[in-house]
Design an enzyme around this catalytic site. Structure first.
Site, PDB file in Angstrom:
ATOM      1  N   CYS A 224     -27.755  -9.405 -16.851  1.00 29.18           N
ATOM      2  CA  CYS A 224     -27.147  -9.166 -18.169  1.00 29.18           C
ATOM      3  C   CYS A 224     -28.094  -9.634 -19.269  1.00 29.18           C
ATOM      4  O   CYS A 224     -28.604 -10.753 -19.222  1.00 29.18           O
ATOM      5  CB  CYS A 224     -25.808  -9.912 -18.253  1.00 29.18           C
ATOM      6  SG  CYS A 224     -25.060  -9.875 -19.894  1.00 29.18           S
TER       7      CYS A 224
ATOM      8  N   GLY B  37       0.789  -1.227   0.000  1.00 25.90           N
ATOM      9  CA  GLY B  37       0.000   0.000   0.000  1.00 25.90           C
ATOM     10  C   GLY B  37       0.817   1.270   0.000  1.00 25.90           C
ATOM     11  O   GLY B  37       0.269   2.345  -0.245  1.00 25.90           O
TER      12      GLY B  37
ATOM     13  N   CYS C 131     -26.018 -12.803 -21.201  1.00 20.46           N
ATOM     14  CA  CYS C 131     -25.731 -14.102 -20.573  1.00 20.46           C
ATOM     15  C   CYS C 131     -26.596 -14.374 -19.350  1.00 20.46           C
ATOM     16  O   CYS C 131     -26.547 -15.472 -18.793  1.00 20.46           O
ATOM     17  CB  CYS C 131     -24.255 -14.195 -20.183  1.00 20.46           C
ATOM     18  SG  CYS C 131     -23.798 -13.173 -18.760  1.00 20.46           S
TER      19      CYS C 131
ATOM     20  N   CYS D 181     -18.642 -12.885 -19.926  1.00 21.25           N
ATOM     21  CA  CYS D 181     -19.956 -12.967 -20.576  1.00 21.25           C
ATOM     22  C   CYS D 181     -19.941 -14.006 -21.701  1.00 21.25           C
ATOM     23  O   CYS D 181     -20.872 -14.808 -21.836  1.00 21.25           O
ATOM     24  CB  CYS D 181     -20.323 -11.591 -21.135  1.00 21.25           C
ATOM     25  SG  CYS D 181     -22.026 -11.431 -21.672  1.00 21.25           S
TER      26      CYS D 181
ATOM     27  N   CYS E  27     -22.602  -7.484 -19.408  1.00 18.40           N
ATOM     28  CA  CYS E  27     -21.412  -7.581 -18.556  1.00 18.40           C
ATOM     29  C   CYS E  27     -20.296  -6.737 -19.159  1.00 18.40           C
ATOM     30  O   CYS E  27     -20.047  -6.804 -20.369  1.00 18.40           O
ATOM     31  CB  CYS E  27     -20.932  -9.019 -18.476  1.00 18.40           C
ATOM     32  SG  CYS E  27     -22.110 -10.178 -17.765  1.00 18.40           S
TER      33      CYS E  27
END
Length: 308
Positions: free
Chosen positions: A241, A32, A244, A272, A266
């Protein structure tokens, strides 16, 4: 046998790659924490992914398989150009499958397919400093990181909640790494923030214009900034979606005609496509399949007519 490239392997010279790898090692040792490095000129404008490009060039090997996504898609100009760049300069294999890739360079998304040990995620980062919009002075933000003074972030979150009832930040939502450093997760939607936590993949973040590298080693604890009585939440959609049928993925809204018709799909095109290959269907998939078949039949008919 692959033909030899006329470029230095992965474009950068060996001394530069060694310098970047040293910065990556420091970043991995202090998760970080932003590590400065001497960013180099790359064959694309600053702000278009030069940091991610340099990190990828420094860690990629001849046996790696590279995948590049932009907003989750493998087919955007940015993704195609970077994929072609490494195919030409490093002769490495490329793929659009998340599960087959050993290195994934990304802008704005983390794949829906869970990552695994041994994979490396490289993020293109425009602005690495999570405190930049609250404190513009670089010297002050460095002091705040050193003193672990992140009160401004919590004040902003408190003000958002009192005014709007929720956090106003929907992307690049700041996270706390191992309870110590606050980190910018790059402009990913906050929908992807939970995927950062204890991910088995090594995650590297490169900001070329700002000359900063930071990292999340595998299985690092990452927590999104929040209050105990107002926990962190992610975006949800009321529909699945249209291609899909997935109700769990991040969706893009797409205009499909001049009358203002819209569909939701997606943003992760590989995810997808694999769901559709597995037989999953969304609300609009039947119509699209019929249009594709009609197009193929017309093409075949025109081809036969031309042959006569």
């Amino acid at each position: 046998m692959k033909p030899k490239s006329r470029y230095t392997f992965a474009y950068l010279d060996e001394q530069t790659k060694r310098m970047i790898r040293r910065a990556v090692l420091k970043a991995v040792a202090v998760p970080g924490c932003q590590i400065p490095f001497a960013s180099r000129e790359m064959p694309l404008p600053p702000g278009w992914g030069t940091g991610g490009l340099q990190v990828t060039a420094a860690v990629i090997g001849q046996d790696d398989v590279l995948k590049v996504i932009d907003q989750g898609s493998d087919d955007t100009t940015n993704a195609v150009s970077i994929r072609s760049f490494f195919a030409r300069t490093a002769n490495v294999a490329t793929t659009t499958r998340t599960s087959e890739a050993s290195i994934i360079q990304t802008r704005h998304r983390i794949p829906e397919t869970p990552l695994r040990e041994g994979q490396i995620m490289v993020y293109q980062v425009p602005i690495p400093e999570p405190l930049r919009w609250l404190e513009p002075r670089e010297t002050e933000t460095r002091t705040m990181h050193a003193l672990e003074e992140y009160g401004l972030l919590y004040v902003k979150l408190y003000e958002d909640i009192t005014r709007l009832g929720e956090a106003a930040t929907s992307y690049n939502y700041p996270v706390l790494v191992e309870g110590r450093y606050v980190m910018s997760p790059s402009p990913i939607p906050k929908f992807d923030n939970p995927k950062l936590d204890r991910s088995p993949a090594l995650q590297l973040f490169g900001a070329g214009r700002e000359k900063r590298i930071y990292a999340l080693p595998p299985f690092t604890a990452v927590e999104s900034i929040a209050f105990e009585d107002h926990p962190f939440t992610v975006q949800r959609w009321e529909r699945a979606c249209d291609l899909c049928g997935s109700a769990e993925s991040f969706l893009d809204e797409i205009v499909i005609d001049d009358a203002g018709g819209r569909m939701f799909a997606c943003s992760d095109t590989d995810f997808c496509e694999r769901r559709r290959q597995a037989g999953n269907r969304g609300a609009m998939s039947a119509g699209l399949i019929a249009e594709e078949l009609a197009g193929e039949l017309i093409g075949e008919s025109e081809s036969e007519g031309g042959a006569q």
